[in-house]
Design a protein around this motif. Structure first.
Motif, PDB file in Angstrom:
ATOM      1  N   THR A  65      34.026  -0.974  13.146  1.00  0.00           N
ATOM      2  CA  THR A  65      34.450  -1.975  12.110  1.00  0.00           C
ATOM      3  C   THR A  65      33.914  -3.236  12.601  1.00  0.00           C
ATOM      4  O   THR A  65      34.423  -3.847  13.693  1.00  0.00           O
ATOM      5  CB  THR A  65      35.893  -1.888  11.847  1.00  0.00           C
TER       6      THR A  65
ATOM      7  N   TYR B  24      34.241  -7.641  11.433  1.00  0.00           N
ATOM      8  CA  TYR B  24      34.771  -8.575  10.786  1.00  0.00           C
ATOM      9  C   TYR B  24      33.845  -9.853  10.420  1.00  0.00           C
ATOM     10  O   TYR B  24      33.378 -10.265  11.433  1.00  0.00           O
ATOM     11  CB  TYR B  24      36.199  -9.162  11.164  1.00  0.00           C
TER      12      TYR B  24
ATOM     13  N   SER C 245      34.298 -13.316   8.597  1.00  0.00           N
ATOM     14  CA  SER C 245      35.136 -14.193   7.946  1.00  0.00           C
ATOM     15  C   SER C 245      36.286 -13.668   7.637  1.00  0.00           C
ATOM     16  O   SER C 245      36.765 -13.642   6.325  1.00  0.00           O
ATOM     17  CB  SER C 245      34.314 -14.864   6.691  1.00  0.00           C
TER      18      SER C 245
ATOM     19  N   ASP D  59      36.807 -10.757   6.778  1.00  0.00           N
ATOM     20  CA  ASP D  59      36.638  -9.336   5.822  1.00  0.00           C
ATOM     21  C   ASP D  59      35.858  -8.194   6.471  1.00  0.00           C
ATOM     22  O   ASP D  59      35.113  -8.534   7.350  1.00  0.00           O
ATOM     23  CB  ASP D  59      35.549  -9.636   4.630  1.00  0.00           C
TER      24      ASP D  59
ATOM     25  N   TYR E 143      33.808  -4.956   7.480  1.00  0.00           N
ATOM     26  CA  TYR E 143      32.916  -4.301   7.084  1.00  0.00           C
ATOM     27  C   TYR E 143      32.915  -3.165   8.135  1.00  0.00           C
ATOM     28  O   TYR E 143      33.256  -2.999   9.380  1.00  0.00           O
ATOM     29  CB  TYR E 143      31.352  -5.089   7.221  1.00  0.00           C
TER      30      TYR E 143
ATOM     31  N   ALA F 193      31.272  -2.008   2.541  1.00  0.00           N
ATOM     32  CA  ALA F 193      32.441  -3.016   2.339  1.00  0.00           C
ATOM     33  C   ALA F 193      33.350  -2.115   1.437  1.00  0.00           C
ATOM     34  O   ALA F 193      32.998  -1.110   0.815  1.00  0.00           O
ATOM     35  CB  ALA F 193      31.985  -3.979   1.618  1.00  0.00           C
TER      36      ALA F 193
ATOM     37  N   GLN G 145      35.709  -1.016  -1.394  1.00  0.00           N
ATOM     38  CA  GLN G 145      35.779  -1.459  -2.709  1.00  0.00           C
ATOM     39  C   GLN G 145      36.806  -0.524  -3.426  1.00  0.00           C
ATOM     40  O   GLN G 145      36.471   0.717  -3.440  1.00  0.00           O
ATOM     41  CB  GLN G 145      34.659  -1.409  -3.276  1.00  0.00           C
TER      42      GLN G 145
END
Lengths: 335, 273
Positions: free
Chosen positions: A214, A216, A218, A220, A222, A231, A233
């Protein structure tokens, strides 16, 4: 009588050869250091290029090919400068801007679009997934040669073939880079608009592959595995282009090293990474970098009479360099 | 394989001398020699090439035929090695067709495993087409083939296929950097009897086979790159020599497909910007 004479000379030859061999072994590997693909010096000093970009094996010229110079000696092929392939005069330039090491062997432009690839894999543990005429190879721990029959590409994946130390050595020699740049056109991992690890960008999957990390960007999250970024969703995961700024601990399976000025980047099928203290960081395509082969999926566009190839937001402009065609990453010409 | 009688003991001497030169061991003034001979100050003596006169004469005769020809055409089957990072040496091949009209016209077409290319040179301009990727480019060039070849290599790092035989003085092109040369013997190539010559240079060894008979023409050329890892070899086997044929002038007119994309040439100097 004549035979005897011959024998004596032969014996002398043998002894001489032994002496010379000893001397050669003692001597430093100077010729390699200065070396050059063909020597250390300039073309005119005797030339050098074996390959020169490969017009039929580089022209194969005695006049321009022997003694002195270099393949690496020169500019174009500056790629090799400093390494064993580098000549010391550097006047064979061809002009790859930005010191793109490894351009040298080039002998072809990109001949890869939309072909059905046939891979003959030798000596490997290989999985080829051929989807819709595009080809994604996942090569694990192997020495792999893919001879793509239709388009004559060869992928020799050094990252798979050599351990890291070896790769570094090769990077110093600026040799392998070329091969990757040049031959690994399949690199579908950021073939954004083509494939990412066998999955098109935008493809949704219900679950992540078994091993992923994993990252990150910013804030978020990924999920990264083997060159592919997902990502979240909703309840699914969507394949996305490599998010700029993401730091991963391992590079995608097939990358080549490119240099801009003295900065080192890895070109992984059109996704660029730079070294970071924690691994490798996704960066924007470095302006000035020169590559041998366009990423799969690059689209051509003519702007003000000049043809560019666009991929992942970067503009690639083709040039003749030496005997080959190279692509230079240039600033967005529309701005 | 047996050496012919032409390969005399003298040849061994030449080769041994060449080995000394190349190794730097016996050359006055070379660092290693200077280190070993403390009493004599290092000299900067020029290395004198040792070329078997018979080899030299054959090379000159061949060059004369090529220089005298107003026009000629030739094909060559070319092969060359590429070292893969894995250490595997691969051999690729291709065919070159060249038409020359002295002093200032060349058409060359290369059709190979990993590259195709056509070149038209018309005295004032050279046009290059890469049919595979649909690129072409044009450069203003000097007036003669020789000047243009130098211009291309020096300014653009480009070569024209079979450059050695295109030169107005191919003898000079061949012999300039040779430190030793010998006659090896006779060979049959494409049903022709050819004399096999071998030359040593510092960074390459090359061999040329020259046809017997009135027209001394190259049958084959082999270059070994001694300092290049893998020791790659380039080979060109010539066929269909035609000296002074009538050449259709339109052959030298660039034939560019309408959809081809014109691109620029990078000059070597740009590299250092």
């Amino acid at each position: 009588m004549k035979k005897d004479k011959m024998r004596v000379i032969t014996k002398f030859f043998t002894v001489t050869a032994a002496v010379l061999l000893t001397i050669t072994l003692i001597l430093p590997l100077d010729s390699y250091a200065r070396g050059g693909f063909g020597g250390g010096g300039g073309f005119r000093g005797g030339g050098g290029g074996f390959d020169r970009g490969g017009f039929g094996g580089g022209g194969g010229s005695v006049r321009y090919g022997g003694g002195g110079g270099g393949f690496g000696g020169g500019g174009d092929y500056r790629g090799f400068q400093g390494g064993s392939y580098g000549g010391d005069r550097g006047d064979f330039g061809g002009g790859s801007y930005g010191q793109n090491r490894g351009d040298s062997f080039s002998s072809q432009g990109n001949r890869n679009f939309d072909n059905t690839d046939v891979n003959r894999n030798i000596n490997n543990d290989n999985v080829n997934r051929n989807i819709d005429n595009d080809n994604v190879n996942r090569n694990v721990d192997n020495n792999n040669i893919n001879r793509n029959v239709d388009n004559n590409n060869i992928n020799d994946n050094y990252r798979n073939s050599f351990n890291n130390d070896t790769v570094n050595v090769y990077n110093n020699n600026h040799y392998n880079d070329y091969w990757n740049d040049h031959w690994n056109t399949w690199g579908g991992y950021y073939s954004g608009w083509a494939f990412a690890g066998g999955l098109a960008v935008g493809a949704a999957v219900a679950s992540l592959p078994s091993s992923y990390s994993t990252v990150y960007v910013s804030g978020d999250p990924y999920y990264y595995t083997n060159g592919v970024y997902y990502a979240p969703q909703g309840t699914q995961y969507v394949v996305v282009p490599p998010p700029s700024g993401a730091v991963v601990t391992s590079l995608p399976p097939s990358c080549s090293t490119v240099y801009v000025q003295s900065s080192e980047y890895y070109n992984c099928g059109g996704a660029f990474y730079s070294n970071s203290s924690q691994g490798y960081q996704v960066v924007n395509a470095p302006i000035g970098a020169t590559i041998q082969t366009l990423p799969n999926g690059a689209e051509s566009k003519t702007i003000n009479g000049t043809t560019y190839y666009i991929f992942g937001g970067a503009y690639y402009q083709p040039f003749y360099s030496g005997n080959s065609v190279i692509y230079r990453i240039v600033p967005d010409p529309t701005t | 394989m047996e050496l012919s009688s032409n390969f005399s003991p003298w040849c061994f001497a030449v080769l041994i001398f060449a080995l000394f030169i190349i190794s730097g061991a016996a050359v006055p003034g070379s660092p290693s020699a200077a280190a070993q001979e403390t009493q004599a100050p290092p000299k900067t003596t020029e290395i004198k090439p040792v070329i078997d006169p018979e080899a030299d004469n054959l090379l000159k005769a061949m060059s004369a035929v090529l220089s005298k020809a107003k026009t000629y055409t030739v094909s060559a089957d070319v092969s060359y090695d590429r070292l893969m990072p894995s250490g595997l040496l691969l051999k690729f091949s291709g065919t070159v067709d060249v038409t020359v009209e002295r002093p200032n016209k060349v058409y060359a077409s290369f059709d190979g495993d990993i590259q195709d290319r056509k070149i038209w040179y018309t005295g004032s301009e050279m046009t290059v087409l890469d049919p595979d990727n649909g690129f072409y480019g044009a450069l203003k060039t000097p007036d003669t083939i020789d000047e243009t070849m130098d211009f291309l290599i020096n300014d653009y790092g480009m070569t024209i296929p079979l450059a050695d035989i295109l030169s107005a003085d191919s003898y000079k092109a061949f012999i300039t950097n040779a430190v030793a040369g010998v006659v090896v013997g006779e060979s049959t190539i494409n049903n022709k009897t050819c004399t096999h010559l071998a030359f040593v240079q510092k960074y390459i060894d090359w061999q040329i086979w020259i046809s017997d008979g009135a027209d001394k023409l190259p049958c084959k050329l082999v270059i070994n790159y001694k300092t290049v890892p893998g020791g790659p070899q380039y080979s060109a086997e010539f066929s269909h020599w035609s000296i002074d044929p009538s050449v259709d002038p339109s052959l030298f007119k660039p034939d560019i497909p309408a959809e081809a994309v014109k691109i620029d040439f990078l000059k070597m100097q740009e590299e250092n910007k």
